[in-house]
Scaffold this active site. Structure first.
Site, PDB file in Angstrom:
ATOM      1  N   ALA A 175     -10.316   7.561   9.880  1.00 43.01           N
ATOM      2  CA  ALA A 175     -11.769   7.615  10.434  1.00 43.01           C
ATOM      3  C   ALA A 175     -11.740   6.628  11.498  1.00 43.01           C
ATOM      4  CB  ALA A 175     -12.663   7.207   9.732  1.00 43.01           C
ATOM      5  N   VAL A 176     -12.653   7.323  12.669  1.00 39.75           N
ATOM      6  CA  VAL A 176     -12.752   6.444  13.860  1.00 39.75           C
ATOM      7  C   VAL A 176     -14.205   6.359  14.017  1.00 39.75           C
ATOM      8  CG1 VAL A 176     -12.870   6.789  16.369  1.00 39.75           C
ATOM      9  CG2 VAL A 176     -10.948   7.664  15.034  1.00 39.75           C
ATOM     10  N   GLU A 185      -4.876  16.480   3.139  1.00 43.19           N
ATOM     11  CA  GLU A 185      -5.890  17.606   2.970  1.00 43.19           C
ATOM     12  C   GLU A 185      -7.104  17.366   3.972  1.00 43.19           C
ATOM     13  OE1 GLU A 185      -6.593  16.290  -0.846  1.00 43.19           O
ATOM     14  OE2 GLU A 185      -5.365  17.507  -1.636  1.00 43.19           O
ATOM     15  N   ASN A 201     -13.023  21.061   9.977  1.00 48.71           N
ATOM     16  CA  ASN A 201     -13.029  19.856  10.782  1.00 48.71           C
ATOM     17  C   ASN A 201     -12.067  20.110  11.990  1.00 48.71           C
ATOM     18  OD1 ASN A 201     -12.795  17.241  11.454  1.00 48.71           O
ATOM     19  ND2 ASN A 201     -12.650  16.398   9.428  1.00 48.71           N
ATOM     20  N   TYR A 246      -4.012  16.844  13.630  1.00 54.77           N
ATOM     21  CA  TYR A 246      -2.712  16.962  12.833  1.00 54.77           C
ATOM     22  C   TYR A 246      -1.887  18.066  13.457  1.00 54.77           C
ATOM     23  CZ  TYR A 246      -5.577  14.487   9.441  1.00 54.77           C
ATOM     24  OH  TYR A 246      -6.357  13.499   8.911  1.00 54.77           O
TER      25      TYR A 246
HETATM   26  C1  LIG Z   1     -11.190  13.321  13.302  1.00 55.80           C
HETATM   27  C2  LIG Z   1     -11.191  12.071  13.947  1.00 55.80           C
HETATM   28  C3  LIG Z   1     -10.234  11.035  13.146  1.00 55.80           C
HETATM   29  C4  LIG Z   1     -10.566  12.198  15.536  1.00 55.80           C
HETATM   30  O1  LIG Z   1     -10.725  10.899  15.951  1.00 55.80           O
HETATM   31  P1  LIG Z   1     -10.728  10.938  17.470  1.00 55.80           P
HETATM   32  O2  LIG Z   1     -10.050   9.812  18.108  1.00 55.80           O
HETATM   33  O3  LIG Z   1     -12.338  10.756  17.757  1.00 55.80           O
HETATM   34  O4  LIG Z   1     -10.179  11.975  18.101  1.00 55.80           O
HETATM   35  P2  LIG Z   1      -9.463  12.263  19.462  1.00 55.80           P
HETATM   36  O5  LIG Z   1     -10.460  11.844  20.631  1.00 55.80           O
HETATM   37  O6  LIG Z   1      -8.114  11.604  19.419  1.00 55.80           O
HETATM   38  O7  LIG Z   1      -9.093  13.798  19.339  1.00 55.80           O
HETATM   39  C5  LIG Z   1      -8.368  14.330  18.812  1.00 55.80           C
HETATM   40  C6  LIG Z   1      -7.854  15.772  19.278  1.00 55.80           C
HETATM   41  O8  LIG Z   1      -8.839  16.612  18.941  1.00 55.80           O
HETATM   42  C7  LIG Z   1      -9.493  17.236  19.788  1.00 55.80           C
HETATM   43  N1  LIG Z   1     -10.848  17.438  19.688  1.00 55.80           N
HETATM   44  C8  LIG Z   1     -11.881  16.793  19.701  1.00 55.80           C
HETATM   45  N2  LIG Z   1     -12.966  17.450  19.257  1.00 55.80           N
HETATM   46  C9  LIG Z   1     -12.666  18.778  19.074  1.00 55.80           C
HETATM   47  C10 LIG Z   1     -13.515  19.608  18.584  1.00 55.80           C
HETATM   48  N3  LIG Z   1     -14.679  19.848  18.447  1.00 55.80           N
HETATM   49  N4  LIG Z   1     -12.470  20.936  18.495  1.00 55.80           N
HETATM   50  C11 LIG Z   1     -11.252  20.987  18.797  1.00 55.80           C
HETATM   51  N5  LIG Z   1     -10.552  20.084  19.208  1.00 55.80           N
HETATM   52  C12 LIG Z   1     -11.229  18.740  19.139  1.00 55.80           C
HETATM   53  C13 LIG Z   1      -9.346  16.441  21.089  1.00 55.80           C
HETATM   54  O9  LIG Z   1      -9.421  17.104  22.446  1.00 55.80           O
HETATM   55  C14 LIG Z   1      -8.090  15.935  20.894  1.00 55.80           C
HETATM   56  O10 LIG Z   1      -6.910  16.778  21.089  1.00 55.80           O
HETATM   57  P3  LIG Z   1      -6.131  16.619  22.613  1.00 55.80           P
HETATM   58  O11 LIG Z   1      -5.699  15.259  22.574  1.00 55.80           O
HETATM   59  O12 LIG Z   1      -5.186  17.517  22.332  1.00 55.80           O
HETATM   60  O13 LIG Z   1      -7.184  16.744  23.599  1.00 55.80           O
HETATM   61  C15 LIG Z   1     -12.569  11.556  14.081  1.00 55.80           C
HETATM   62  O14 LIG Z   1     -13.244  12.621  14.590  1.00 55.80           O
HETATM   63  C16 LIG Z   1     -13.358  11.080  12.816  1.00 55.80           C
HETATM   64  O15 LIG Z   1     -13.346   9.934  12.502  1.00 55.80           O
HETATM   65  N6  LIG Z   1     -13.861  11.936  12.367  1.00 55.80           N
HETATM   66  C17 LIG Z   1     -14.666  11.736  11.026  1.00 55.80           C
HETATM   67  C18 LIG Z   1     -13.493  11.348   9.857  1.00 55.80           C
HETATM   68  C19 LIG Z   1     -12.625  12.539   9.637  1.00 55.80           C
HETATM   69  O16 LIG Z   1     -12.965  13.897   9.492  1.00 55.80           O
HETATM   70  N7  LIG Z   1     -11.456  12.406   9.405  1.00 55.80           N
HETATM   71  C20 LIG Z   1     -10.171  13.354   9.157  1.00 55.80           C
HETATM   72  C21 LIG Z   1     -10.214  13.555   7.565  1.00 55.80           C
HETATM   73  S1  LIG Z   1      -8.993  14.524   7.278  1.00 55.80           S
END
Ligand SMILES: CC(C)(COP(=O)(O)OP(=O)(O)OC[C@H]1O[C@@H](n2cnc3c(N)ncnc32)[C@H](O)[C@@H]1OP(=O)(O)O)[C@@H](O)C(=O)NCCC(=O)NCCS
Length: 163
Positions: free
Chosen positions: A86-87, A119, A124, A131
């Site tokens: 998570a971020v 998982e 999401n 991933y």
């Molecule tokens: C999932 C999570 C960890 C991603 O972290 P982040 O640092 O904000 O994500 P990033 O900025 O690195 O983006 C990751 C990739 O997803 C893409 N992305 C971001 N939002 C997106 C969306 N709505 N649809 C599709 N792709 C998306 C980004 O463009 C990036 O890909 P790229 O580098 O090829 O352009 C963050 O959103 C989070 O903490 N979410 C809540 C917790 C969660 O869901 N964790 C995962 C549980 S399995």
């Protein structure tokens, strides 16, 4: 520890480091803001102290107990499962997770892990994109696995990759 400088010219630096129990309150806060069912501070501290769990954080300079992002994986023999990543809100969409996950997978490989499983909820998109980008392959799904805050159920996508 490794240092990340943002490519778009910000002077802000982030460092990856192993988590410590003093981080638990911040982790619980980030987790609660990220998932319908958050893990509390006590649960976070227990996981950080668990030798079988690899726990890594991304920290802004001068903030040693307040990570902006974190990831936890349980390791058993040569396999690991990503329990959560998570971020914090402020750092989303800035590719913090890319750097953190890259570092975390290196740490898992260094402790002998060869296969990583996870998982993720099917809707999401940012997590699935993350991933996919790291080469995780979809291996199956579990319908109704996640309970959403509104009481509905969501499918879990199962993914894995070799290190
Ligand atoms: C999932 C999570 C960890 C991603 O972290 P982040 O640092 O904000 O994500 P990033 O900025 O690195 O983006 C990751 C990739 O997803 C893409 N992305 C971001 N939002 C997106 C969306 N709505 N649809 C599709 N792709 C998306 C980004 O463009 C990036 O890909 P790229 O580098 O090829 O352009 C963050 O959103 C989070 O903490 N979410 C809540 C917790 C969660 O869901 N964790 C995962 C549980 S399995």
């Amino acid at each position: 520890m490794s240092v990340l400088r943002w490519p778009w010219g910000s002077s802000e630096e982030l460092v990856t480091q192993r988590l410590q129990p003093a981080c638990a309150a911040v982790l619980a806060h980030i987790h609660a803001a990220s998932f319908a069912h958050g893990w509390d501070e006590e649960a976070m501290a227990a996981m950080i102290l668990d030798d079988m769990i690899q726990s890594d954080g991304l920290f802004a300079s001068g903030q040693p107990v307040a990570p902006v992002a974190f990831v936890l994986s349980r390791c058993v023999l040569d396999e690991a499962e990503i329990l959560t990543i998570a971020v914090s809100d402020r750092w989303r969409g800035r590719r913090a997770s890319l750097r953190l996950l890259q570092h975390h997978l290196q740490c898992l490989a260094a402790r002998g892990v060869r296969t990583v499983h996870l998982e993720v909820e099917e809707g999401n998109a940012p997590a699935l994109h993350l991933y996919d980008r790291f080469g995780f392959i979809r291996t199956g799904e579990r319908k109704g696995y996640y309970a959403r805050a509104d009481g509905s159920r969501a499918t879990a996508v199962l993914m894995s990759r070799e290190l």
